[in-house]
Scaffold this motif. Sequence first.
Motif, short mmCIF file in Angstrom:
data_model
loop_
_atom_site.label_atom_id
_atom_site.label_comp_id
_atom_site.label_asym_id
_atom_site.label_seq_id
_atom_site.Cartn_x
_atom_site.Cartn_y
_atom_site.Cartn_z
N TYR A 19 0.82 -1.21 0.00
CA TYR A 19 0.00 0.00 0.00
C TYR A 19 0.85 1.26 0.00
CZ TYR A 19 0.97 0.74 4.92
OH TYR A 19 1.60 0.98 6.11
N PHE A 20 1.97 1.25 0.70
CA PHE A 20 2.78 2.46 0.80
C PHE A 20 3.61 2.72 -0.44
CE2 PHE A 20 4.78 -0.94 3.32
CZ PHE A 20 5.95 -1.13 2.59
N THR A 60 -2.62 4.45 2.89
CA THR A 60 -1.58 5.20 3.61
C THR A 60 -2.23 6.10 4.66
OG1 THR A 60 -0.08 5.10 1.72
CG2 THR A 60 0.33 6.84 3.35
#
Length: 180
Positions: A19-20, A60
């Motif tokens: 995700y980041f 995030t």
Amino acid sequence: MRSEAPTVDLLDMSGTELYFDEPVAPEIAALLEEARSGVEPDVAEALLKEALHRAPDDLTVIVAIYRFYYFRHDYAATLEIADLAMQAAGRRLNVPGDWRALTAADIDRAGAANMALLRFYLWALKGAGYLLMRLGRMEEAIAPLETLCRLDVADRIGGAGLLELARETIDTPDRERTDR
């Protein structure tokens, strides 16, 4: 006949971004950076809530506000964010955001589509069980942890120990727990 257990290996680390690794919109990144910059906690919380309002599915942002509440020991607020994390990940994976409806077939399908995001979802589920335990709600913690263990039979996410602890805590009279 199809097995009740998923067939994917939840430790498979091949191929998918985390995700980041996803780009964050500049205005959202600015809110997150300002919240992180050492402002007063109330200001940081307001900035994180604004980021969440503007980007409700941005993982995030969800992780940032989860960590904010968790490290403030506001486990009730953290639990709400864990639910948002599962909902957002569920939408992306095309599986139920409500863990109660999650099946082995959902796990197999989601694992084939995006293993990293599936693990994120399952870690949020484990987190929900843990947070319920931190809140002293052991009976409630058992259901999400049982679901996790049913779907993660190899215990790759590590929910079995938490489930065992929750059950032991319920089964142990209060006096015995305080004598240890």
